[in-house]
Structures are given as structure tokens and as C-alpha cells.
Design a protein around this motif. Structure first.
Motif, PDB file in Angstrom:
ATOM      1  N   GLN A   1       3.780  36.380  57.673  1.00  0.00           N
ATOM      2  CA  GLN A   1       5.082  35.794  57.490  1.00  0.00           C
ATOM      3  C   GLN A   1       6.038  36.839  56.924  1.00  0.00           C
ATOM      4  O   GLN A   1       5.684  37.572  56.000  1.00  0.00           O
ATOM      5  N   VAL A   2       7.247  36.876  57.491  1.00  0.00           N
ATOM      6  CA  VAL A   2       8.267  37.829  57.081  1.00  0.00           C
ATOM      7  C   VAL A   2       9.555  37.082  56.783  1.00  0.00           C
ATOM      8  O   VAL A   2       9.933  36.151  57.499  1.00  0.00           O
ATOM      9  N   GLN A   3      10.223  37.498  55.731  1.00  0.00           N
ATOM     10  CA  GLN A   3      11.522  36.948  55.387  1.00  0.00           C
ATOM     11  C   GLN A   3      12.574  38.053  55.455  1.00  0.00           C
ATOM     12  O   GLN A   3      12.347  39.166  54.974  1.00  0.00           O
ATOM     13  N   LEU A   4      13.716  37.733  56.042  1.00  0.00           N
ATOM     14  CA  LEU A   4      14.850  38.640  56.107  1.00  0.00           C
ATOM     15  C   LEU A   4      16.014  37.988  55.382  1.00  0.00           C
ATOM     16  O   LEU A   4      16.377  36.854  55.691  1.00  0.00           O
ATOM     17  N   VAL A   5      16.599  38.699  54.437  1.00  0.00           N
ATOM     18  CA  VAL A   5      17.699  38.160  53.648  1.00  0.00           C
ATOM     19  C   VAL A   5      18.881  39.107  53.730  1.00  0.00           C
ATOM     20  O   VAL A   5      18.796  40.254  53.295  1.00  0.00           O
ATOM     21  N   ARG A  30       3.641  46.454  60.232  1.00  0.00           N
ATOM     22  CA  ARG A  30       4.671  47.445  60.501  1.00  0.00           C
ATOM     23  C   ARG A  30       5.918  46.781  61.056  1.00  0.00           C
ATOM     24  O   ARG A  30       5.827  45.799  61.781  1.00  0.00           O
ATOM     25  N   ILE A  31       7.063  47.336  60.715  1.00  0.00           N
ATOM     26  CA  ILE A  31       8.326  46.951  61.325  1.00  0.00           C
ATOM     27  C   ILE A  31       8.731  48.065  62.280  1.00  0.00           C
ATOM     28  O   ILE A  31       9.008  49.184  61.855  1.00  0.00           O
ATOM     29  N   LEU A  99       5.253  43.912  63.632  1.00  0.00           N
ATOM     30  CA  LEU A  99       3.828  43.766  63.892  1.00  0.00           C
ATOM     31  C   LEU A  99       3.253  43.027  62.688  1.00  0.00           C
ATOM     32  O   LEU A  99       2.985  43.620  61.649  1.00  0.00           O
ATOM     33  N   VAL A 100       3.055  41.721  62.842  1.00  0.00           N
ATOM     34  CA  VAL A 100       2.615  40.889  61.732  1.00  0.00           C
ATOM     35  C   VAL A 100       1.142  41.135  61.419  1.00  0.00           C
ATOM     36  O   VAL A 100       0.754  41.299  60.257  1.00  0.00           O
ATOM     37  N   THR A 101       0.302  41.122  62.445  1.00  0.00           N
ATOM     38  CA  THR A 101      -1.104  41.513  62.361  1.00  0.00           C
ATOM     39  C   THR A 101      -1.377  42.480  63.495  1.00  0.00           C
ATOM     40  O   THR A 101      -0.499  42.756  64.313  1.00  0.00           O
ATOM     41  N   ASP A 102      -2.606  42.978  63.562  1.00  0.00           N
ATOM     42  CA  ASP A 102      -2.950  43.911  64.632  1.00  0.00           C
ATOM     43  C   ASP A 102      -2.850  43.278  66.018  1.00  0.00           C
ATOM     44  O   ASP A 102      -2.796  43.997  67.019  1.00  0.00           O
ATOM     45  N   LEU A 103      -2.828  41.958  66.097  1.00  0.00           N
ATOM     46  CA  LEU A 103      -2.811  41.249  67.369  1.00  0.00           C
ATOM     47  C   LEU A 103      -1.527  40.468  67.622  1.00  0.00           C
ATOM     48  O   LEU A 103      -1.391  39.848  68.682  1.00  0.00           O
ATOM     49  N   TYR A 104      -0.591  40.481  66.692  1.00  0.00           N
ATOM     50  CA  TYR A 104       0.578  39.624  66.817  1.00  0.00           C
ATOM     51  C   TYR A 104       1.847  40.377  66.455  1.00  0.00           C
ATOM     52  O   TYR A 104       2.001  40.838  65.330  1.00  0.00           O
TER      53      TYR A 104
END
Length: 119
Positions: A1-5, A30-31, A99-104
Motif C-alpha cells: 500500500q502506498v499513500q501520496l500526499v 520501488r517507485i 512496484l509494490v511487490t516483486d509481482l505487482y
């Protein structure tokens, strides 16, 4: 999960400047890239500027007036807006290719920040 503010929006007179910021936080591998979009009333959302491992890119209408930058930690971007015009009035959104996980891998959006340019 990522949050952008996003932050830094507000009112400014034509010809003035404004600095927007966007902070990414949460759990991710990674972004790949981050970008700024904007959406004016009655208009479609459009790309304003984008930064990757390469050179930044800009919309034709903003490339001579806006500057995108990213800090060394790669989790925050800025948008320096100069020589603002009333047509720059819009809600500005932060976007990240993550890249949230290695697969997603997916995109995330911030909540937006309003920029209003008056004559």
C-alpha cells in the motif's frame, strides 16, 4: 500500500509562482517514476510533468514555466510553477508508478491540491 500526499496549493496572482510537493509513503519495493497531472473544471486530466531515471518531460504549455524535481530519497517530488496564468487554474494530482511487490506493479494517485490563479 502506498499513500501520496500533495501540498502547496492555494491562490496566487497571475505572473506569480507556487511550489507544490508530493510525498510518497507506505510499503513498496520501488517507485519507477512520479508525475504531476492537473484537471481543470470541465476538462480531462492531463499530464503536466514527469520524472524518471532519465530526463524530465513536460507538457508543451508548461515546459518553459514549470520545473519538476525529486529528492535523493526518491520519495518526494516538487513542482515549481512560475509565470502562472489563469488557465493554469486546476486541481493538481500526484501520480506514482510503483512496484509494490516483486509481482505487482501499479499506479497510485494523490488526493489533489487546488491551485487558483487570478488576474
Amino acid at each position: 500500500q502506498v499513500q501520496l500526499v500533495e501540498s502547496g496549493g492555494g491562490s496566487v496572482q497571475a505572473g506569480g509562482s507556487r511550489l507544490l510537493s508530493c510525498v510518497a509513503s507506505g510499503s513498496f519495493v520501488r517507485i519507477y517514476s512520479m508525475a504531476w497531472y492537473r484537471q481543470a473544471p470541465g476538462k480531462q486530466r492531463e499530464l503536466v510533468a514527469q520524472t524518471t531515471s532519465g530526463t524530465p518531460t513536460y507538457a508543451d504549455s508548461t515546459k518553459d514555466r514549470f520545473t519538476i524535481s525529486r529528492d535523493n530519497n526518491k520519495n518526494i517530488i516538487y513542482l515549481r510553477m512560475s509565470s502562472l496564468k489563469p488557465e493554469d487554474t486546476a486541481v493538481y494530482y500526484c501520480n506514482a508508478d510503483v512496484l509494490v511487490t516483486d509481482l505487482y506493479r501499479t499506479y497510485y494517485w494523490g488526493q489533489g491540491t487546488q491551485v487558483t490563479v487570478s488576474s
